[in-house]
Design a protein around this motif. Structure first.
Motif, PDB file in Angstrom:
ATOM      1  N   ASP A 210     -11.858 -20.285  -4.605  1.00  0.00           N
ATOM      2  CA  ASP A 210     -11.241 -19.204  -3.835  1.00  0.00           C
ATOM      3  C   ASP A 210     -10.116 -18.599  -4.660  1.00  0.00           C
ATOM      4  O   ASP A 210      -9.596 -19.236  -5.588  1.00  0.00           O
ATOM      5  CB  ASP A 210     -10.680 -19.731  -2.507  1.00  0.00           C
ATOM      6  N   LEU A 211      -9.732 -17.366  -4.317  1.00  0.00           N
ATOM      7  CA  LEU A 211      -8.665 -16.737  -5.071  1.00  0.00           C
ATOM      8  C   LEU A 211      -7.909 -15.726  -4.245  1.00  0.00           C
ATOM      9  O   LEU A 211      -8.386 -15.236  -3.209  1.00  0.00           O
ATOM     10  CB  LEU A 211      -9.202 -16.060  -6.332  1.00  0.00           C
ATOM     11  N   ALA A 212      -6.700 -15.415  -4.737  1.00  0.00           N
ATOM     12  CA  ALA A 212      -5.890 -14.319  -4.208  1.00  0.00           C
ATOM     13  C   ALA A 212      -5.473 -13.460  -5.389  1.00  0.00           C
ATOM     14  O   ALA A 212      -5.162 -13.978  -6.462  1.00  0.00           O
ATOM     15  CB  ALA A 212      -4.664 -14.856  -3.477  1.00  0.00           C
ATOM     16  N   VAL A 213      -5.478 -12.155  -5.184  1.00  0.00           N
ATOM     17  CA  VAL A 213      -5.046 -11.212  -6.211  1.00  0.00           C
ATOM     18  C   VAL A 213      -3.679 -10.678  -5.796  1.00  0.00           C
ATOM     19  O   VAL A 213      -3.505 -10.202  -4.670  1.00  0.00           O
ATOM     20  CB  VAL A 213      -6.048 -10.049  -6.360  1.00  0.00           C
ATOM     21  N   MET A 214      -2.704 -10.762  -6.716  1.00  0.00           N
ATOM     22  CA  MET A 214      -1.345 -10.323  -6.410  1.00  0.00           C
ATOM     23  C   MET A 214      -0.959  -9.094  -7.219  1.00  0.00           C
ATOM     24  O   MET A 214      -1.337  -8.948  -8.386  1.00  0.00           O
ATOM     25  CB  MET A 214      -0.330 -11.436  -6.675  1.00  0.00           C
TER      26      MET A 214
END
Length: 355
Positions: A210-214
């Protein structure tokens, strides 16, 4: 489980205020390898330091394994931090101590005998594949070897969470792959929850579930890696996806090189993107048979992420305008998106926020 609720972090220097993290809410499940990606200054390093309260949020709450860290007294917080290991870009080893002594360092104030501490450290050095360097000093090791020592040190307290702050950024590509393979193995063997920050989509693609883009302190996209690849909701996310398969180089070449001026002027170039279909090779023959449109592949890449094919090809579509329109309408019915060349953006974004 890690839960970040509406976290803000503001740094003040005189009259100047910098909002490094702005309203971030994330949930990271037990056993996940969760990536946080963004360019320099996006707020990634600040965010990961909020998880173990190396930086205390200006507002918001942090929960780790059901415990609200932001509500703990200093003594309780020290106890909770023992279950959160951390590794850094530049390893942070003590140069005057041997590898073995570096690994045992976190136990120096614990009720553990020196013999037991050293036995545990040797076990961890074996686990990370560097037991033969136990008597060496950090200066005698390569960057990859130093990071393995740092990982062993982070594991000495039997953590449930491992935070990785740009852990591979100082390493060459081959060493990066070996460290990522080690982290993936430790995740599987020990059930570690791993949070990894990076500016490289290739790293996320290789290891993360899973990932989050900031960007500018905010999370602009998050979800499972396949969902984010399949349905990116932000232009920055698309930009990172293009870099993961070196498509950015192909796009830039076609957008700028005189050799492709005719295709650019005709507006016939599209990026075709699919997750899970694996249809790129047959698609060109398909549209030719169905619509009389010839698809010329200019640049392409097919990857496999967690067993699922992810394809990106840059094509020039030649044929009557009406036929090309029908082909473009057909692509989504087979799980393929088509983006005109003019709408593709691959230039790196420079961000100036405080990390």
């Amino acid at each position: 489980m890690i839960v970040i609720e509406d976290a803000y972090k503001t740094f003040e220097s005189g009259a100047r205020k910098v909002d490094a993290v702005r309203g971030v809410s994330l949930t990271i499940q037990d056993g996940e390898i969760f990536g946080v990606i963004g360019y320099s200054g996006a707020g990634k390093s600040t965010l990961i330091r909020l998880i173990n309260l190396l930086e205390r949020p200006t507002s918001g709450r942090i929960f780790v394994n059901g415990q609200e860290l932001t509500a703990l007294a200093p003594k309780e917080l020290r106890q909770a931090r023992r279950k959160i290991g951390m590794i850094f870009q530049h390893f942070n080893l003590m140069p005057s101590r041997t590898v073995l002594d570096n690994v045992t360092l976190p136990l120096i104030h614990e009720k553990v005998s020196r013999k037991d501490a050293r036995a545990k450290a040797m076990h961890l050095l074996e686990l990370v594949g560097i037991a033969d360097k136990a008597k060496a000093y950090p200066r005698q090791l390569s960057g990859g070897q130093q990071q393995r020592v740092a990982i062993a040190r982070a594991l000495i307290g039997d953590p449930e969470v491992l935070l990785c702050d740009e852990a591979t950024s100082a390493l060459d590509p081959r060493t990066t792959r070996s460290i990522l393979a080690l982290l993936k193995d430790l995740n599987a063997r020990l059930g570690l929850t791993i949070v990894l920050i990076t500016h490289q989509m290739q790293v996320v693609k290789d290891i993360c579930t899973d990932l989050a883009v900031m960007s500018h302190g905010k999370v602009v996209d998050d979800g499972s890696i396949l969902d984010v690849f399949d349905h990116p909701s932000n232009e920055l996310t698309r930009e990172f996806i293009y870099t993961s398969g070196n498509m950015n180089k192909g796009i830039t070449l076609v957008q700028e090189h005189p050799l492709f001026s005719k295709e650019r002027e005709s507006g016939s170039v599209y990026l075709l993107f699919s997750v899970g279909s694996g249809a790129e090779e047959t698609l060109m023959a398909d549209i030719r048979e169905r619509f009389g449109v010839r698809g010329n592949i200019m640049f392409g890449n097919v990857d496999v992420i967690h067993g699922t094919p992810v394809g990106m090809i840059l094509v020039s579509l030649d044929g009557p305008a009406e036929a090309v329109s029908k082909a473009l309408a057909y692509f989504p019915t087979v799980g393929v998106s088509a983006t005109p060349l003019a709408d593709l953006h691959v230039n790196e974004v420079e961000e100036n926020d405080n990390e």
